[in-house]
Design a protein around this motif. Structure first.
Motif, PDB file in Angstrom:
ATOM      1  N   LEU A  32     -19.097 -19.236   6.368  1.00  0.00           N
ATOM      2  CA  LEU A  32     -20.026 -18.947   5.273  1.00  0.00           C
ATOM      3  C   LEU A  32     -19.845 -17.494   4.835  1.00  0.00           C
ATOM      4  CD1 LEU A  32     -22.549 -20.422   3.833  1.00  0.00           C
ATOM      5  CD2 LEU A  32     -23.917 -18.814   5.171  1.00  0.00           C
ATOM      6  N   ARG A  86     -24.291 -13.305   2.518  1.00  0.00           N
ATOM      7  CA  ARG A  86     -25.039 -13.198   1.271  1.00  0.00           C
ATOM      8  C   ARG A  86     -26.009 -12.026   1.337  1.00  0.00           C
ATOM      9  NH1 ARG A  86     -22.829 -18.016   1.308  1.00  0.00           N
ATOM     10  NH2 ARG A  86     -23.393 -19.722  -0.078  1.00  0.00           N
ATOM     11  N   ASN A 127     -29.339 -17.436  10.701  1.00  0.00           N
ATOM     12  CA  ASN A 127     -29.316 -17.930   9.328  1.00  0.00           C
ATOM     13  C   ASN A 127     -28.736 -19.343   9.412  1.00  0.00           C
ATOM     14  OD1 ASN A 127     -29.046 -18.475   6.623  1.00  0.00           O
ATOM     15  ND2 ASN A 127     -27.235 -17.189   6.343  1.00  0.00           N
ATOM     16  N   PRO A 128     -29.595 -20.310   9.748  1.00  0.00           N
ATOM     17  CA  PRO A 128     -29.085 -21.661  10.003  1.00  0.00           C
ATOM     18  C   PRO A 128     -28.810 -22.402   8.698  1.00  0.00           C
ATOM     19  CG  PRO A 128     -31.463 -21.658  10.199  1.00  0.00           C
ATOM     20  CD  PRO A 128     -31.057 -20.235   9.874  1.00  0.00           C
ATOM     21  N   PRO A 129     -28.119 -23.528   8.768  1.00  0.00           N
ATOM     22  CA  PRO A 129     -27.969 -24.344   7.561  1.00  0.00           C
ATOM     23  C   PRO A 129     -29.340 -24.885   7.161  1.00  0.00           C
ATOM     24  CG  PRO A 129     -27.107 -25.501   9.495  1.00  0.00           C
ATOM     25  CD  PRO A 129     -27.465 -24.108   9.930  1.00  0.00           C
ATOM     26  N   TYR A 130     -29.710 -24.716   5.887  1.00  0.00           N
ATOM     27  CA  TYR A 130     -31.049 -25.166   5.503  1.00  0.00           C
ATOM     28  C   TYR A 130     -31.107 -25.889   4.163  1.00  0.00           C
ATOM     29  CZ  TYR A 130     -31.145 -20.429   3.299  1.00  0.00           C
ATOM     30  OH  TYR A 130     -30.874 -19.294   2.581  1.00  0.00           O
ATOM     31  N   VAL A 131     -29.968 -26.244   3.619  1.00  0.00           N
ATOM     32  CA  VAL A 131     -29.979 -26.988   2.353  1.00  0.00           C
ATOM     33  C   VAL A 131     -30.191 -28.473   2.668  1.00  0.00           C
ATOM     34  CG1 VAL A 131     -28.648 -27.569   0.288  1.00  0.00           C
ATOM     35  CG2 VAL A 131     -28.390 -25.300   1.340  1.00  0.00           C
ATOM     36  N   LEU A 133     -25.349 -27.945  -5.544  1.00  0.00           N
ATOM     37  CA  LEU A 133     -25.004 -26.527  -5.353  1.00  0.00           C
ATOM     38  C   LEU A 133     -23.902 -26.148  -6.332  1.00  0.00           C
ATOM     39  CD1 LEU A 133     -24.849 -26.241  -1.433  1.00  0.00           C
ATOM     40  CD2 LEU A 133     -26.621 -25.315  -2.940  1.00  0.00           C
ATOM     41  N   VAL A 137     -19.777 -22.846  -4.063  1.00  0.00           N
ATOM     42  CA  VAL A 137     -20.333 -23.071  -2.724  1.00  0.00           C
ATOM     43  C   VAL A 137     -19.986 -24.484  -2.250  1.00  0.00           C
ATOM     44  CG1 VAL A 137     -22.476 -23.141  -1.380  1.00  0.00           C
ATOM     45  CG2 VAL A 137     -22.242 -21.498  -3.261  1.00  0.00           C
ATOM     46  N   ALA A 176     -22.367 -25.113   7.647  1.00  0.00           N
ATOM     47  CA  ALA A 176     -23.188 -23.903   7.551  1.00  0.00           C
ATOM     48  C   ALA A 176     -24.285 -24.040   6.510  1.00  0.00           C
ATOM     49  CB  ALA A 176     -22.303 -22.703   7.205  1.00  0.00           C
ATOM     50  N   LEU A 177     -24.275 -25.148   5.773  1.00  0.00           N
ATOM     51  CA  LEU A 177     -25.215 -25.320   4.662  1.00  0.00           C
ATOM     52  C   LEU A 177     -26.156 -26.509   4.854  1.00  0.00           C
ATOM     53  CD1 LEU A 177     -22.572 -24.908   1.820  1.00  0.00           C
ATOM     54  CD2 LEU A 177     -24.382 -23.266   2.338  1.00  0.00           C
ATOM     55  N   GLU A 197     -33.832 -16.798   8.910  1.00  0.00           N
ATOM     56  CA  GLU A 197     -33.746 -16.946   7.448  1.00  0.00           C
ATOM     57  C   GLU A 197     -34.233 -18.340   7.075  1.00  0.00           C
ATOM     58  OE1 GLU A 197     -30.321 -15.423   5.391  1.00  0.00           O
ATOM     59  OE2 GLU A 197     -30.503 -16.928   3.796  1.00  0.00           O
TER      60      GLU A 197
HETATM   61  N1  GLN Z   1     -28.540 -19.507   0.681  1.00  0.00           N
HETATM   62  C1  GLN Z   1     -27.393 -20.305   0.893  1.00  0.00           C
HETATM   63  C2  GLN Z   1     -26.924 -20.907  -0.414  1.00  0.00           C
HETATM   64  O1  GLN Z   1     -27.280 -20.455  -1.437  1.00  0.00           O
HETATM   65  C3  GLN Z   1     -27.629 -21.328   1.966  1.00  0.00           C
HETATM   66  C4  GLN Z   1     -27.336 -20.719   3.273  1.00  0.00           C
HETATM   67  C5  GLN Z   1     -27.834 -21.524   4.407  1.00  0.00           C
HETATM   68  O2  GLN Z   1     -27.965 -22.758   4.374  1.00  0.00           O
HETATM   69  N2  GLN Z   1     -28.126 -20.861   5.438  1.00  0.00           N
HETATM   70  O3  GLN Z   1     -26.108 -21.763  -0.496  1.00  0.00           O
END
Ligand code: GLN
Length: 278
Positions: free
Chosen positions: A72, A75, A167-171, A179, A183, A191-192, A222
Motif C-alpha cells: 500500500l 497516504r 492502518n488495517p484494510p477497511y474498505v 475505488l 487504487v 491492504a484495502l 486508523e
Molecule cells: N484510505 C485508503 C483508500 O483510500 C484505504 C486504506 C485502508 O484500507 N487502510 O483507499
C-alpha cells in the motif's frame, strides 16, 4: 520544441488524472532528462499506474520510502497517527516498545522509531512483498538494530507493547469496485479489503489488543470515513476510547484506545519524574 512537461501535463489532464502537473513534474525528474524514458512513464501513468509505483518512492512524514506493487502506498492522512502518537507519549526519550500491525511499507513504524530515539519496534505483515519492502526501508533508515519484522496475521507478534499502531484494510468489499482505478487496479487488495462491512480487521484487533497492550499502553487505529462503529467494537472488548482525532481534511481518522487506566498511569509517571505534585 514544446516543453515535454507541459505537453505531458496536457495529456494527463485530458485523461482526467487529477494531479496532472505534479505527476508530470515528478516523472520528468525521475526520467533524469531522458525523453524516451519519460514517455514510457507517462504512458504508464495514463493507464492509471500510481506515480509512486513508477518512481518506486513515496514521501511520508518527510521521509523517503521505497514502495512497489504489493505494498500500500503511504497516504498523508495516515500521518495523523504519527502526530497523535507523539502527542500522547510526551516524553520521546523513553524506551517504548512499538508494534505496527499490518506494517506494509513500514512507514508508521519507521516514522515513529525516527522520532522516538530509544524505542524498539516490531512490524507484522502477512504479505511477503510488504515485508521485503519494509525490510529495505528499515535498512535505508538505519533502523535494523531497533526493529524486527514478523511474517503472519494480526496475532503473530510476541509480547506486550507500549504503543500499537495499525492502518488495517477497511474498505467494504462491495465498495472496492468504486475505488479510483489507480487504487483499485494497482494497490494490493489485502491492504484495502475490510470484508463485507469493512470491519473484519477491527474485530480481530479488538480481540487481540487487550493481550498486546502493556498496562499503560495505547493503541492508535486508523479508521475509514464514518466508521464510528469501530468504537463500539473496541469498547465491547473491554478497551477504553481516549480520543478520536480528525485528519487534515476534518475526517475522524484515528482512534486512541487503551486499557482502562493507560493514559492516567503514563501521566502519573511523568509527574513522578518531576517530583511531588502540589
Ligand atoms: N484510505 C485508503 C483508500 O483510500 C484505504 C486504506 C485502508 O484500507 N487502510 O483507499
Amino acid at each position: 520544441m514544446k516543453d515535454p512537461v507541459r505537453e505531458a501535463t496536457e495529456r494527463l489532464r485530458a485523461a482526467k488524472l487529477l494531479s496532472a502537473r505534479a505527476d508530470a513534474r515528478i516523472l520528468w525528474r525521475h526520467a533524469e532528462g531522458r525523453d524516451d524514458v519519460f514517455q514510457q512513464f507517462i504512458a504508464r501513468r495514463l493507464s492509471h499506474e500510481p506515480v509512486a509505483y513508477i518512481t518506486g518512492h513515496k514521501e511520508f512524514w518527510s521521509l523517503d520510502f521505497d514502495v512497489g506493487p504489493g505494498v500500500l502506498i503511504p497516504r498523508p492522512e495516515t500521518e495523523t497517527l504519527v502526530e497523535q502518537a507523539l502527542r500522547e507519549l510526551g516524553d520521546r526519550t523513553r524506551s517504548y516498545r512499538l508494534l505496527d500491525l499490518g506494517t506494509g511499507s513500514g512507514c508508521l513504524l519507521i516514522a515513529l522509531l525516527k522520532e522516538l530515539s530509544n524505542a524498539t519496534g516490531i512490524g507484522v505483515d502477512a504479505s511477503a512483498d510488504a515485508l521485503a519492502v519494509a525490510s529495505t526501508n528499515l535498512l535505508r533508515h538505519g533502523l535494523v538494530n531497533r526493529a524486527a519484522l514478523v511474517a503472519g496475521g494480526w496475532d503473530a507478534a510476541p509480547g506486550q507493547f507500549d504503543l500499537i499502531v495499525a492502518n488495517p484494510p477497511y474498505v467494504r468489499s462491495g465498495d472496492l469496485q468504486a475505488l479510483p482505478p489507480d487504487v483499485r487496479d494497482n494497490e494490493p487488495k489485502e491492504a484495502l479489503d475490510g470484508g463485507p462491512d469493512g470491519l473484519d480487521a477491527y474485530r480481530s484487533l479488538a480481540f487481540l489488543l487487550p493481550r498486546y497492550l502493556s498496562s499503560t499502553g495505547i493503541a492508535l487505529l486508523e479508521i475509514g470515513a464514518g466508521q464510528h462503529q469501530v468504537v463500539g467494537l473496541m469498547e465491547a472488548a473491554g478497551l477504553v476510547l481516549f480520543r478520536i482525532v480528525p485528519d487534515l481534511a476534518g475526517i475522524p481518522r484515528c482512534l486512541v484506545v487503551g486499557l482502562g487506566r493507560g493514559l492516567e498511569r503514563l501521566a502519573q509517571k511523568k509527574i513522578g519524574n518531576r517530583g511531588p505534585t502540589r
